[in-house]
Design an enzyme around this catalytic site. Structure first.
Site: not given
Ligand code: G6P
Length: 609
Positions: A2, A27, A75, A101-102, A482, A486, A489, A505, A604
């Site tokens: 949010c 975000r 959100w 937010n929260g 990673e 990516k 996502e 396995h 984000k």
């Molecule tokens: C969210 C984002 C990810 C990020 C993770 C940790 O899930 O979508 O891209 O890696 O949070 O975020 P931070 O700000 O703690 O690195």
């Protein structure tokens, strides 16, 4: 997650609020809304979907007039994605509008209490409960009503509130969810993120937990929820507008991938003293005595940050010879972890606001660990709550899929390893060698970026495949995780990352004709083992996309596609091998027609547990 933007001043604020919302879009959100107070009347508009839907709605209805207002991107947590659940929420008594937010954790009992008092709710949200509660407690002073309501709630919040009875007052408050008050010229702009403020001012007060700010057109006062005055700390926002604008790039993610060489140079600037064979880290050195005694390091984070933490684990054990383990913050926090004497906990986070990571950090501190942060956002919650820390200095990261922050995190963890290793097993010469290698990374990265068009072509050949594997060993096992993260996502393709040896396995059962398997097969200690794993996939009809070291002729005979990266010392290799994977994910999303910077369901910065 949010986003909040609010304004009080002399300008008509609808446009300014919309622009603020657009800057917060990255975000992640699913609906948006706005409330503006004109004299004694609040007008409200909300819309499901993009901010542009809200904009269309405002246009159709003739817009809003007023110089005091709030706007929000939601959100969903409590209640589905509907217009009724979008913020702002209002009370049914005195004309209050609120954005939040929260999560209000005790909203259910408060709701029962308010319903017994006759209040009728229109949404399923926890936020509406807070709006009603403030209305219920209002006795002619909005600031006091907000303080009284916040004394009753448990959970996390950052809020902005206006009231029809007080056309010269904006009240904002924070606990656990970031909020800052931007101080302009005769105006104030509140944002949950500096990017909502930066177009108007660089002076801001980041609110501390339990702080309430009453803002009028002529000034502001800060207090806690018991009305004890709090001295505000004004800080200079370091971000500039250009950093959060796209320039000639198609997407922020693309811009940030291409910015990585520059970002890394900033991360390393002034920190590598190759002549003396030592790393200079200002935010850590005052704990030198404690750090010399380090017996164990726990690295923690979520998502991409956890993958960087995992590379940190390998670095610290391999080079600095310090027992280390990387762990999901969400697991560490609740599993009753053993924190021995002389343990250092490193919280890795781009935003510095991830709720799970922050909570794990607090848990570790509570148990006596030295708390260290590897964080990008200056002044963020994690940065403030750690004893020591190293900032990434990679600049604002807007793309939801983290890229430059990842390489920044790995670079900082590499520097920390050299720093700690020098206190134990690494000689000045060994440190200097590693640092010289680090200095060459930006240039080597630039070479990889030059092969962008080829990487796009390779991606195009497999774009119809719905299942991908990413495999690596040692330092590049986290890189494989990673790469898979990516891809899923932003392109919504199912991808799994795992240690190359683990594949046989179970996951090997998935391999069918034409399934893409991306191997990180650069030169290193386990190169031959990776080659065997490639053979195993190939024998079952899988298609091999290999990330390999320049000049490797052998791999050309085995793999269907080879993406070359320059040679580099193995411990530092993830900073290069990840780049082709980032580009592949980016192109896959673009080729599939997805909104790269606003992937569905993602946020984000995840500020709820
Ligand atoms: C969210 C984002 C990810 C990020 C993770 C940790 O899930 O979508 O891209 O890696 O949070 O975020 P931070 O700000 O703690 O690195």
């Amino acid at each position: 997650m949010c986003g909040i933007v609010a304004y009080i001043g002399s300008k008509q604020c609808q446009q300014l609020l919309l622009e603020g919302l657009k800057r917060l879009e990255y975000r992640g959100y699913d609906s948006a809304g706005m409330a503006v107070l004109d004299g004694s009347k609040i007008t409200l508009a909300r819309a499901v979907g993009k901010v542009s839907n809200l904009e269309d709605k405002l246009e159709e209805t003739g817009g809003m007039r007023g110089t005091l207002g709030l706007a929000h991107t939601r959100w969903a947590t409590h209640g589905g994605v509907t217009e009724a659940n979008a913020h702002p929420h209002t009370d049914d008594r005195v004309g209050i509008a609120l954005i939040h937010n929260g999560i209000i954790e005790n909203y259910a009992s408060l709701k029962t209490y308010l319903e017994e008092k006759g209040h009728v709710f229109k949404s399923q949200t926890d936020t509406e409960v807070l709006a009603m509660l403030i209305g219920e407690l209002y006795e002619g002073d909005l600031e006091k009503a907000v303080q009284a309501a916040l004394r009753e709630v448990t959970g996390a919040y950052s809020i902005a509130v206006i009231c029809e009875k007080e056309p010269d007052t904006l009240v904002v408050a924070r606990k656990g969810s970031p909020l800052m008050l931007g101080i302009g010229n005769g105006e104030f702009i509140v944002g949950s993120d500096p990017s909502a403020i930066i177009a108007h001012t660089t002076q801001a007060v980041p609110l501390e937990d339990y702080t309430v700010a009453k803002v009028t057109r002529s000034g502001f006062r800060t207090s806690d929820i018991h009305d004890v005055p709090v001295t505000p700390k004004v800080m200079q926002l370091e971000m500039d507008l250009e950093q959060i604008e796209l320039g000639s790039f198609g997407h922020f993610m693309q811009k940030e991938i291409f910015e990585q060489p520059k970002a890394l140079r900033n991360t390393m600037r002034g920190r590598l003293d190759t002549r003396e064979g030592r790393v200079v880290l200002g935010g850590v050195s005052k704990f030198d005595k404690e750090l010399t005694k380090t017996r164990r390091v726990t690295l923690t984070g979520q998502g991409t940050a956890l993958h960087a933490a995992m590379i940190g684990e390998y670095l610290l054990e391999d080079l600095a010879k310090i027992p280390a383990v990387a762990e999901y913050a969400s697991e560490f926090r609740y599993r009753n972890p053993i924190v021995e004497d002389n343990t250092v906990v490193i919280a890795v986070s781009q935003s510095g606001e991830t709720a799970d990571t922050l909570a794990a950090l607090r848990e570790a501190k509570e148990r006596g660990a030295l708390a260290m942060g590897v964080v990008n956002v200056v002044g963020s919650s994690i940065a403030r709550e750690t004893d020591a820390g190293v900032y990434l200095r990679v600049g604002p990261e807007i793309g939801v899929a983290s890229t430059k922050a990842f390489v920044g995190q790995v670079a900082v963890l590499s520097m920390l390893t050299i720093y700690l290793g020098r206190k134990r097993y690494l000689s000045a010469d060994q440190c200097a060698d590693l640092m010289r290698e680090m200095e060459l990374i930006p240039e080597k990265m630039e070479r990889i970026l030059e092969s962008d068009a080829r990487i796009r072509k390779v991606t195009e050949r497999y774009i119809d495949r719905e299942n991908w594997l990413f495999l690596g060993r040692g330092y590049n096992y986290p890189t494989a995780l990673e790469g898979a993260l990516k891809l899923k996502e932003i392109s919504y393709i199912h991808a799994e990352g795992m240690p190359a040896a683990e594949m046989k396995h179970g996951p090997i059962a998935l391999i069918n004709d034409g399934m893409p398997a991306v191997f990180i097969a650069n030169r290193g200690r386990q190169y031959d083992k990776v080659m065997s794993n490639i053979q195993e996939v190939k024998a079952r009809g899988g298609r091999i996309i290999a990330v390999a070291t320049e000049g490797d002729e052998q791999i050309k005979r085995l793999a269907d596609e080879v993406l070359f990266v320059p040679d580099i010392a193995e411990p530092l290799s993830p900073m290069l091998t990840v780049v082709p994977l980032q580009l592949m994910a980016y192109h896959a999303a673009v080729l599939r027609g997805h909104d790269v910077d606003k992937p569905r369901n993602l946020a984000k910065s995840v500020t709820v547990e």
